[in-house]
Design an enzyme around this catalytic site. Structure first.
Site, PDB file in Angstrom:
ATOM      1  N   GLU A 116      -2.807  -3.621  -0.031  1.00 56.63           N
ATOM      2  CA  GLU A 116      -3.091  -2.242  -0.463  1.00 56.63           C
ATOM      3  C   GLU A 116      -1.853  -1.593  -1.097  1.00 56.63           C
ATOM      4  O   GLU A 116      -1.745  -0.371  -1.138  1.00 56.63           O
ATOM      5  CB  GLU A 116      -3.559  -1.387   0.728  1.00 56.63           C
ATOM      6  CG  GLU A 116      -4.746  -1.909   1.494  1.00 56.63           C
ATOM      7  CD  GLU A 116      -6.091  -1.802   0.763  1.00 56.63           C
ATOM      8  OE1 GLU A 116      -6.091  -1.437  -0.433  1.00 56.63           O
ATOM      9  OE2 GLU A 116      -7.110  -2.113   1.388  1.00 56.63           O
ATOM     10  N   HIS A 139      -2.133   3.590   6.777  1.00 57.77           N
ATOM     11  CA  HIS A 139      -3.564   3.277   6.649  1.00 57.77           C
ATOM     12  C   HIS A 139      -4.032   2.584   7.924  1.00 57.77           C
ATOM     13  O   HIS A 139      -3.344   1.695   8.438  1.00 57.77           O
ATOM     14  CB  HIS A 139      -3.768   2.377   5.436  1.00 57.77           C
ATOM     15  CG  HIS A 139      -5.131   1.767   5.340  1.00 57.77           C
ATOM     16  ND1 HIS A 139      -6.261   2.515   5.100  1.00 57.77           N
ATOM     17  CD2 HIS A 139      -5.556   0.485   5.468  1.00 57.77           C
ATOM     18  CE1 HIS A 139      -7.314   1.720   5.079  1.00 57.77           C
ATOM     19  NE2 HIS A 139      -6.914   0.471   5.299  1.00 57.77           N
ATOM     20  N   HIS A 141      -7.826   1.793  10.674  1.00 59.94           N
ATOM     21  CA  HIS A 141      -9.282   1.691  10.798  1.00 59.94           C
ATOM     22  C   HIS A 141      -9.744   2.333  12.117  1.00 59.94           C
ATOM     23  O   HIS A 141     -10.339   1.650  12.956  1.00 59.94           O
ATOM     24  CB  HIS A 141      -9.722   0.224  10.775  1.00 59.94           C
ATOM     25  CG  HIS A 141      -9.304  -0.549   9.555  1.00 59.94           C
ATOM     26  ND1 HIS A 141      -9.298  -1.942   9.500  1.00 59.94           N
ATOM     27  CD2 HIS A 141      -8.889  -0.141   8.336  1.00 59.94           C
ATOM     28  CE1 HIS A 141      -8.887  -2.341   8.309  1.00 59.94           C
ATOM     29  NE2 HIS A 141      -8.621  -1.270   7.571  1.00 59.94           N
ATOM     30  N   GLU A 169      -8.020  23.210  16.988  1.00 58.99           N
ATOM     31  CA  GLU A 169      -6.743  22.909  16.327  1.00 58.99           C
ATOM     32  C   GLU A 169      -6.887  22.184  14.985  1.00 58.99           C
ATOM     33  O   GLU A 169      -5.927  22.116  14.224  1.00 58.99           O
ATOM     34  CB  GLU A 169      -5.863  22.065  17.258  1.00 58.99           C
ATOM     35  CG  GLU A 169      -5.277  22.830  18.422  1.00 58.99           C
ATOM     36  CD  GLU A 169      -4.230  23.849  18.001  1.00 58.99           C
ATOM     37  OE1 GLU A 169      -3.228  23.450  17.411  1.00 58.99           O
ATOM     38  OE2 GLU A 169      -4.420  25.053  18.273  1.00 58.99           O
ATOM     39  N   HIS A 210     -14.734   2.084   5.905  1.00 62.92           N
ATOM     40  CA  HIS A 210     -13.503   1.287   5.959  1.00 62.92           C
ATOM     41  C   HIS A 210     -12.444   1.908   6.881  1.00 62.92           C
ATOM     42  O   HIS A 210     -12.044   1.285   7.867  1.00 62.92           O
ATOM     43  CB  HIS A 210     -12.942   1.103   4.536  1.00 62.92           C
ATOM     44  CG  HIS A 210     -11.723   0.250   4.465  1.00 62.92           C
ATOM     45  ND1 HIS A 210     -11.513  -0.711   3.504  1.00 62.92           N
ATOM     46  CD2 HIS A 210     -10.614   0.204   5.251  1.00 62.92           C
ATOM     47  CE1 HIS A 210     -10.348  -1.311   3.708  1.00 62.92           C
ATOM     48  NE2 HIS A 210      -9.784  -0.761   4.766  1.00 62.92           N
TER      49      HIS A 210
HETATM   50  P1  13P Z   1      -3.398  -6.153   4.662  1.00 65.79           P
HETATM   51  O1  13P Z   1      -3.347  -7.165   5.792  1.00 65.79           O
HETATM   52  O2  13P Z   1      -3.280  -6.806   3.312  1.00 65.79           O
HETATM   53  O3  13P Z   1      -2.411  -5.035   4.867  1.00 65.79           O
HETATM   54  O4  13P Z   1      -4.859  -5.507   4.656  1.00 65.79           O
HETATM   55  C1  13P Z   1      -5.340  -4.819   5.762  1.00 65.79           C
HETATM   56  C2  13P Z   1      -6.260  -3.718   5.388  1.00 65.79           C
HETATM   57  O5  13P Z   1      -6.454  -2.818   6.194  1.00 65.79           O
HETATM   58  C3  13P Z   1      -6.923  -3.718   4.068  1.00 65.79           C
HETATM   59  O6  13P Z   1      -7.501  -2.486   3.800  1.00 65.79           O
HETATM   60 ZN    ZN Z   2      -7.974  -1.304   5.634  1.00 63.29          ZN
END
Ligand code: 13P
Ligand code: ZN
Length: 270
Positions: A116, A139, A141, A169, A210
């Site tokens: 990413e 980033h 999940h 909050e 995602h």
């Molecule tokens: P990477 O292992 O390439 O960082 O990818 C993980 C991910 O969350 C892709 O969106």
């Molecule tokens: Zn991801």
């Protein structure tokens, strides 16, 4: 451990990624982090004149020529970073024309920066235009914000207002709201560039089905944004199927918070 693994920012990345893993936000290799670092933060710990490898970038970022980033490796697990930073992280310096990254330290078992990377560099670029102290792109999940995109309209204003209404909050922590992109193939230059557009105007971006990406001046600030969004989403997911009496933080209540805290909210969203 090698010297660079003991550099304060590397240790901080190890601590925060361990916390993110334990919170269930980063399964397997899920998620990635990049931190813009000053040469003076790292030069006592690593020889910046020695280039280990050259890594191509699918999109050039000439504005970052000579700048350093610490970036999680693609396929690497957040749970392993604290114990082995040199294998799971890399320190890169962007080449003079912006089309390559010189690897200065890390990725010791081979491999490269996160898939990413275009989203990360694009986000840094756009946020730096807004805030010269911008340093971190994170980033992950997280389960609840991701779940919410399965059952909630893909509309960033509606999503923001729903999150604000869950927990008093929320509007204080992210009065600028949450951006959303509909589902796209991950790790592509397309999603990276579409995300960068959103970061022109937002610090938080949800990718439908995602995950979520946040930005900030520090790892703590980015982490705090993500945990507040995730807390709001967790409340939403817990209450959405309840048949009991319902209460919510209505517009009038949100306005009272905003007035009391003297916060400026995204124009027209309240
Ligand atoms: P990477 O292992 O390439 O960082 O990818 C993980 C991910 O969350 C892709 O969106
Ligand atoms: Zn991801």
């Amino acid at each position: 451990m090698d010297k660079m693994s003991k550099c304060p920012i590397v240790k901080e990345i190890g601590e925060i990624t361990s916390n993110m893993y334990r919170l269930g936000w980063n399964e397997r290799n899920g998620g990635n982090i990049s931190v813009l670092v000053d040469e003076k933060e790292i030069k006592r710990y690593v020889n910046t004149r020695k280039i280990i490898r050259d890594l191509p970038l699918a999109v050039a970022f000439p504005e970052f020529a000579g700048r350093y980033f610490i970036v999680t490796g693609t396929g690497k697990y957040f749970k392993n970073i604290a114990n082995n930073p040199a294998e799971n992280l890399g320190l890169i310096r962007i080449s003079d024309d912006g089309s390559r990254a010189h690897l200065i330290w890390g990725y010791t078992a081979g491999g490269s920066f996160t898939s990413e990377i275009i989203m990360h560099l694009g986000a840094h670029k756009q946020r730096l235009n807004v805030d010269p102290d911008q340093r971190v792109v994170m980033h992950a999940h997280p389960v609840n914000i991701l779940s919410m995109t399965h059952v909630f309209p893909w509309d960033e204003k509606k999503l923001t207002k729903e999150l604000w209404s869950t927990c008093t909050e929320c509007i204080v922590i992210f009065p600028d709201g949450v951006a959303l992109l509909p589902w796209m193939v991950s790790s592509s230059p397309e999603i990276g560039l579409a995300s960068a557009e959103k970061f022109k105007d937002f610090r938080i971006l949800v990718w439908a089905l995602h995950g979520c990406t946040v930005t900030g001046k520090s790892l703590d600030e980015a982490f705090g944004l993500l945990e507040t969004v995730e807390k709001g989403a967790e409340i939403y997911m817990k209450i959405q199927n309840s048949n009991n009496e319902r209460h919510s933080i209505e517009d009038g209540m949100l306005k009272a918070v905003v007035d009391d805290f003297n916060i400026s909210v995204r124009e027209g969203w309240l």
